[in-house]
Design an enzyme around this catalytic site. Structure first.
Site, PDB file in Angstrom:
ATOM      1  N   ASN A  14       0.631  -1.222   0.089  1.00  0.00           N
ATOM      2  CA  ASN A  14      -0.020  -0.175   0.114  1.00  0.00           C
ATOM      3  C   ASN A  14       0.829   1.177   0.100  1.00  0.00           C
ATOM      4  O   ASN A  14       0.853   2.166  -0.711  1.00  0.00           O
ATOM      5  CB  ASN A  14      -0.887  -0.256   1.451  1.00  0.00           C
ATOM      6  N   VAL A  15       1.994   1.514   0.891  1.00  0.00           N
ATOM      7  CA  VAL A  15       2.648   2.420   0.975  1.00  0.00           C
ATOM      8  C   VAL A  15       3.617   2.687   0.014  1.00  0.00           C
ATOM      9  O   VAL A  15       3.909   3.761  -0.803  1.00  0.00           O
ATOM     10  CB  VAL A  15       3.307   2.561   2.272  1.00  0.00           C
ATOM     11  N   LYS A 101       8.317   1.109  12.058  1.00  0.00           N
ATOM     12  CA  LYS A 101       8.467   1.538  13.085  1.00  0.00           C
ATOM     13  C   LYS A 101       9.113   0.511  14.088  1.00  0.00           C
ATOM     14  O   LYS A 101       9.819   0.611  15.102  1.00  0.00           O
ATOM     15  CB  LYS A 101       7.196   1.863  13.876  1.00  0.00           C
ATOM     16  N   ILE A 127       1.888  13.185  10.132  1.00  0.00           N
ATOM     17  CA  ILE A 127       2.080  14.002  11.045  1.00  0.00           C
ATOM     18  C   ILE A 127       3.687  14.560  11.179  1.00  0.00           C
ATOM     19  O   ILE A 127       4.478  13.495  11.385  1.00  0.00           O
ATOM     20  CB  ILE A 127       1.646  13.785  12.444  1.00  0.00           C
ATOM     21  N   GLY A 177      -6.608  -0.049   3.813  1.00  0.00           N
ATOM     22  CA  GLY A 177      -5.056  -0.088   3.733  1.00  0.00           C
ATOM     23  C   GLY A 177      -4.380   0.565   5.163  1.00  0.00           C
ATOM     24  O   GLY A 177      -3.376   1.102   5.224  1.00  0.00           O
ATOM     25  N   GLU A 180      -1.990  -3.247   9.694  1.00  0.00           N
ATOM     26  CA  GLU A 180      -0.595  -3.999   9.333  1.00  0.00           C
ATOM     27  C   GLU A 180      -0.971  -5.281   8.824  1.00  0.00           C
ATOM     28  O   GLU A 180      -2.247  -5.548   8.965  1.00  0.00           O
ATOM     29  CB  GLU A 180      -0.128  -4.058  10.833  1.00  0.00           C
ATOM     30  N   LYS A 195       5.899   3.052  18.270  1.00  0.00           N
ATOM     31  CA  LYS A 195       5.824   4.309  17.892  1.00  0.00           C
ATOM     32  C   LYS A 195       6.087   5.258  19.075  1.00  0.00           C
ATOM     33  O   LYS A 195       6.778   6.214  19.131  1.00  0.00           O
ATOM     34  CB  LYS A 195       4.373   4.994  17.296  1.00  0.00           C
ATOM     35  N   GLY A 293      -2.699   5.200   6.477  1.00  0.00           N
ATOM     36  CA  GLY A 293      -3.192   5.188   5.131  1.00  0.00           C
ATOM     37  C   GLY A 293      -1.898   5.407   4.018  1.00  0.00           C
ATOM     38  O   GLY A 293      -0.999   6.129   4.281  1.00  0.00           O
TER      39      GLY A 293
HETATM   40  N1  HSE Z   1      -1.348   0.224  11.151  1.00  0.00           N
HETATM   41  C1  HSE Z   1      -0.776   1.443  11.506  1.00  0.00           C
HETATM   42  C2  HSE Z   1      -2.034   2.273  12.027  1.00  0.00           C
HETATM   43  C3  HSE Z   1      -0.326   2.133   9.965  1.00  0.00           C
HETATM   44  O1  HSE Z   1      -3.262   2.089  11.890  1.00  0.00           O
HETATM   45  O2  HSE Z   1      -1.819   3.311  12.620  1.00  0.00           O
HETATM   46  C4  HSE Z   1       0.355   3.652  10.327  1.00  0.00           C
HETATM   47  O3  HSE Z   1       1.548   3.349  11.159  1.00  0.00           O
END
Ligand code: HSE
Length: 344
Positions: A14-15, A101, A127, A177, A180, A195, A293
């Site tokens: 996705n990314v 992360k 962000i 999307g 994870e 994170k 996303g």
């Molecule tokens: N799965 C993560 C979330 C994706 O929902 O925040 C972004 O880091």
């Protein structure tokens, strides 16, 4: 104009897909921002059969062995083989940009000793918090961080508040999307704990491991609890928070908490994230925006790519590198009532 900045992409999910599209469709604007073209010249994917891509798909080992690349972008996720690829690229003198992360939280300090490591996309996607903590606020003293750091669970909790079932809300997050590859990373709070570990290291300048952060996920939050909270004037949010008052220990955890309905955090909806930073000199800052996303994450990866192409310092990576030989700080959970009452 300077020569193109040549990039290899590892991962076309996705990314990676959103980033590759952006590099092609927004090429002129990106060239202007970076002062030189950013050329995507090779892509490695786990399952190349039948894949179409905007650059040649090649085996990862071949891409790593080719000397022309200035940088690699890693958006595969997971610890291995991402860690091996990143280590190899840094040792070969390339810049590395990652959205990973789990990897940055667990190995960032060591990896960053090897070369320029950039990871803006690893926390709260769009962000711009990573370089802000490492660079903009570098001379400040940060006392606490409170955030909603996972878009999937925030979106599930919001949908359940509107009457959706947990399973439907999770399926919707996966379709968009957000989640994870293994959604346990989201719903069991491994993702926001990783994170938070990154933010703690950047904000408090102390080394910690994500496994030190106590986490409670959202599996046990049911519709009755959400309704009960609502009747008492609260919204249930998965809150990641950390504070430090001295140099001896850090209090940090991730758990569902009851956020008063009129608090800014209560209004953070869907896949949005928010991070409140309490800084001694800058004051109380709140950052809010899309935290998950494909486009949001790709936007942060692109910001790092542009910084890399301009040879801007990799401030966050340099900061983590200074922590590589430090002993891990002591981490204990926050109190059940701070920053908000625990919901479970
Ligand atoms: N799965 C993560 C979330 C994706 O929902 O925040 C972004 O880091």
């Amino acid at each position: 104009m300077r020569a193109p900045f040549r990039v290899a992409l590892f991962g076309l999910g996705n990314v990676g897909g959103a980033l590759a599209r952006r590099l092609v469709e927004d090429a002129d604007r990106i060239t202007m921002a970076a002062g030189r073209p950013i050329a995507l010249e090779g892509i490695a994917v786990a399952h190349p059969e039948g894949r179409r891509a905007p650059a040649p798909i090649l085996p990862a080992a071949q891409l790593l062995a080719q000397p022309q690349f200035d940088a690699i972008v890693e958006v595969m996720g997971g610890l291995e083989p991402a860690s091996t690829y990143i280590r190899s690229a840094l040792q070969a003198g390339r810049q590395v940009i990652t959205a990973n992360k789990q990897l940055v939280a667990a190995q960032g300090p060591r990896l960053a000793c090897l070369g320029p490591l950039r990871f803006e996309a690893s926390v709260a996607s769009a962000i711009p918090i990573v370089e802000t903590l490492a660079d903009t606020l570098s001379a400040d003293r940060i006392g606490s961080i409170t955030g909603i750091l996972n878009g999937t669970t925030n979106s599930i909790l919001a949908a359940m508040g509107d009457g959706a079932s947990y399973a439907d809300a999770l399926a919707d997050a996966q379709r968009r999307g957000l989640a994870e590859a293994d959604p346990s990373a989201d719903v069991d709070a491994h993702d926001p704990a990783a994170k938070l570990a990154i933010l703690v290291m950047l904000a408090f300048r102390r080394r910690i491991d994500p496994s030190q952060i106590e986490r409670v996920g959202i599996r046990d939050v049911g519709p009755e609890q959400i309704e009960n909270g609502r009747q008492r004037g609260f919204v249930i949010k998965l809150i990641a928070a950390a504070t430090t008052h001295d140099d001896t220990r850090i209090q940090a955890d991730v758990r569902p908490r009851l956020v008063p309905i009129d608090a800014p955090m209560a209004r953070v909806d869907g896949a949005m994230n928010a991070i409140a930073v309490d800084a001694e000199y800058a004051g109380s800052l709140i950052f809010e925006g899309p935290g998950a996303g494909p486009d949001a994450a790709a936007s942060a990866v692109l910001a790092d790519l542009i910084r890399a192409a301009k040879d801007a310092p990799a401030s966050a990576g340099s900061l983590l590198a200074t922590l590589a030989d430090a002993s891990p700080a002591t981490v204990v959970p926050l109190a059940a009532t701070i920053p908000y009452p625990a919901a479970s």
